[in-house]
Design an enzyme around this catalytic site. Sequence first.
Site, PDB file in Angstrom:
ATOM      1  N   SER A  28       0.826  -1.208   0.000  1.00  0.00           N
ATOM      2  CA  SER A  28       0.000   0.000   0.000  1.00  0.00           C
ATOM      3  C   SER A  28       0.861   1.260   0.000  1.00  0.00           C
ATOM      4  O   SER A  28       0.567   2.225  -0.709  1.00  0.00           O
ATOM      5  CB  SER A  28      -0.928  -0.007   1.215  1.00  0.00           C
ATOM      6  OG  SER A  28      -1.807  -1.103   1.171  1.00  0.00           O
ATOM      7  N   ARG A  32       1.333   3.928  -3.242  1.00  0.00           N
ATOM      8  CA  ARG A  32       1.007   5.345  -3.029  1.00  0.00           C
ATOM      9  C   ARG A  32       2.224   6.225  -3.289  1.00  0.00           C
ATOM     10  O   ARG A  32       2.109   7.297  -3.898  1.00  0.00           O
ATOM     11  CB  ARG A  32       0.478   5.558  -1.605  1.00  0.00           C
ATOM     12  CG  ARG A  32      -0.964   5.138  -1.430  1.00  0.00           C
ATOM     13  CD  ARG A  32      -1.347   5.016   0.053  1.00  0.00           C
ATOM     14  NE  ARG A  32      -2.767   4.767   0.242  1.00  0.00           N
ATOM     15  CZ  ARG A  32      -3.354   3.584   0.055  1.00  0.00           C
ATOM     16  NH1 ARG A  32      -2.621   2.539  -0.308  1.00  0.00           N
ATOM     17  NH2 ARG A  32      -4.654   3.443   0.239  1.00  0.00           N
ATOM     18  N   GLY A  95      -6.223  -3.744  -7.252  1.00  0.00           N
ATOM     19  CA  GLY A  95      -7.139  -2.640  -7.002  1.00  0.00           C
ATOM     20  C   GLY A  95      -6.414  -1.318  -6.982  1.00  0.00           C
ATOM     21  O   GLY A  95      -6.960  -0.287  -7.404  1.00  0.00           O
ATOM     22  N   SER A 169     -15.085   0.346  -1.554  1.00  0.00           N
ATOM     23  CA  SER A 169     -13.624   0.352  -1.427  1.00  0.00           C
ATOM     24  C   SER A 169     -13.116   1.747  -1.107  1.00  0.00           C
ATOM     25  O   SER A 169     -13.481   2.717  -1.784  1.00  0.00           O
ATOM     26  CB  SER A 169     -12.956  -0.127  -2.722  1.00  0.00           C
ATOM     27  OG  SER A 169     -11.550  -0.017  -2.626  1.00  0.00           O
ATOM     28  N   SER A 198     -11.969   0.232   5.535  1.00  0.00           N
ATOM     29  CA  SER A 198     -10.506   0.388   5.539  1.00  0.00           C
ATOM     30  C   SER A 198     -10.070   1.822   5.826  1.00  0.00           C
ATOM     31  O   SER A 198      -9.237   2.392   5.120  1.00  0.00           O
ATOM     32  CB  SER A 198      -9.909  -0.098   4.209  1.00  0.00           C
ATOM     33  OG  SER A 198     -10.244  -1.442   3.963  1.00  0.00           O
ATOM     34  N   GLU A 313      -8.308  -6.993   5.264  1.00  0.00           N
ATOM     35  CA  GLU A 313      -7.317  -7.887   4.670  1.00  0.00           C
ATOM     36  C   GLU A 313      -6.798  -8.919   5.666  1.00  0.00           C
ATOM     37  O   GLU A 313      -6.106  -9.871   5.290  1.00  0.00           O
ATOM     38  CB  GLU A 313      -6.147  -7.103   4.071  1.00  0.00           C
ATOM     39  CG  GLU A 313      -5.395  -6.236   5.045  1.00  0.00           C
ATOM     40  CD  GLU A 313      -5.899  -4.809   5.061  1.00  0.00           C
ATOM     41  OE1 GLU A 313      -5.099  -3.888   4.831  1.00  0.00           O
ATOM     42  OE2 GLU A 313      -7.101  -4.599   5.322  1.00  0.00           O
ATOM     43  N   ARG A 385      -4.241 -14.009  -0.390  1.00  0.00           N
ATOM     44  CA  ARG A 385      -4.499 -14.180   1.042  1.00  0.00           C
ATOM     45  C   ARG A 385      -5.177 -15.509   1.361  1.00  0.00           C
ATOM     46  O   ARG A 385      -5.136 -15.968   2.503  1.00  0.00           O
ATOM     47  CB  ARG A 385      -5.312 -12.995   1.571  1.00  0.00           C
ATOM     48  CG  ARG A 385      -4.566 -11.678   1.398  1.00  0.00           C
ATOM     49  CD  ARG A 385      -4.871 -10.656   2.445  1.00  0.00           C
ATOM     50  NE  ARG A 385      -4.244  -9.379   2.111  1.00  0.00           N
ATOM     51  CZ  ARG A 385      -2.986  -9.060   2.370  1.00  0.00           C
ATOM     52  NH1 ARG A 385      -2.216  -9.935   2.997  1.00  0.00           N
ATOM     53  NH2 ARG A 385      -2.500  -7.876   2.018  1.00  0.00           N
TER      54      ARG A 385
END
Length: 426
Positions: A28, A32, A95, A169, A198, A313, A385
């Site tokens: 993540s 970013r 995603g 999301s 999230s 997650e 996962r």
Amino acid sequence: MTTSTAPWAAPAAEGPVSAVVELPGSKSMTNRALILAAHAREGAVLTGALRSRDTLLMAAALRGLGIGVEEDGTTWRVLPGEPAAPAAVDCGLSGNVMRFVPPLAALADGPVAFDGDPHARTRPMGPLLGALRDLGVRIEDDGRGLLPFTLHGTGAVAGGTVVLDASSSSQLVSGLLLSAPSFGKGVELRHEGPPVPSAPHLEMTVRMLREAGAEVETGQDVWRVAPGALRGGEWRIEPDLSNAAQFLAAALVTGGEVTVRHWPEHTTQPGDRLRDLLARMGGEVSWSAERGLTVRGTGVIHGIEADLSACSELAQVLAMVAALADSPSRFTGIAHIRGHETDRLAALVAELTRLGGDAEETPDGLVIRPRPLRGGLFHTYDDHRMVMAAATLGLAVPGIEVENPATVGKTLPTFTELWTRMLERS
């Protein structure tokens, strides 16, 4: 798409696990930082970057838009540049790529085509595409609100106020915010709908924008990002704490002790919720700057009720731990994971039931009632996962064969090696 491989025999633990684990960087944060660096006039350097399918897809997307990305192990350099078109972006099953790159691509002058793996074409995109249209971007998607689509940039985005429903999301919000400083008026984004899941990932987006020099204001379901140049410099990427779930869970499952090195004292990563969740399930949890985060199993695993909306997650690994507990568990706040890499709720119920378990979907989560389990083939649905969850269960249930383990390449390509090494050293 992940290449299929022969099933992997998940190793059963022969005794309590005792291990110290070092994990690669956060997916993540890496993705970013790549997007923010693409907007920075002087580029940027990422240290500790994660090299996985999702981050390599992001780097390839930037290169396809004419922005240079140089890789040297875990140190990546993003070169200064403006997004260019025509271009084609392969989102894979990421995603991040499908939601973070379109707002950047809207700044290019020309068409940019987006597509991905077959299941990626079912993941929610409509609210983001609608918001971009409201900001003046022309998009061809045959009205489906899904991949594939073609975005027609004009070299600039005016910016302004947009309203969307991001209940499916948080990435739908983050994608717009990350590029908002490069829009003429910035962006005022308002969410209308059920709660955005999230929340820690939104906190991560806001924090990283501010670290890059952006002016960001936040309120209840509203975010304002002012226009302005972003600075580059160096991004230090934290270890991926969500990928720590199965390693720390191994301590509970085996009654052992596992330490994850370099765990930050303070972080916006959702994986930090493991401290509380694993303690509630029976673990003894401690942190120190020198060692990192340590979880020690006590020989018992308790069922819990937990709202996982902020850390969905973690749900798959926690579900496996719950299946081995001394009482039922109920996990809520995770209806949105039906639209992730696979329908994760249906997948968990199907696989636990196949192995003799008792799991049930609820409108927004799962109920798991522990019962004796048996070995067998554990289907993973091209979901990284699910592989990690199966390995966790396999510690206590001999004979689990994990389908397509290579799918872990999405976020942790070295998973099976790290897992095997952890057990060999115990």
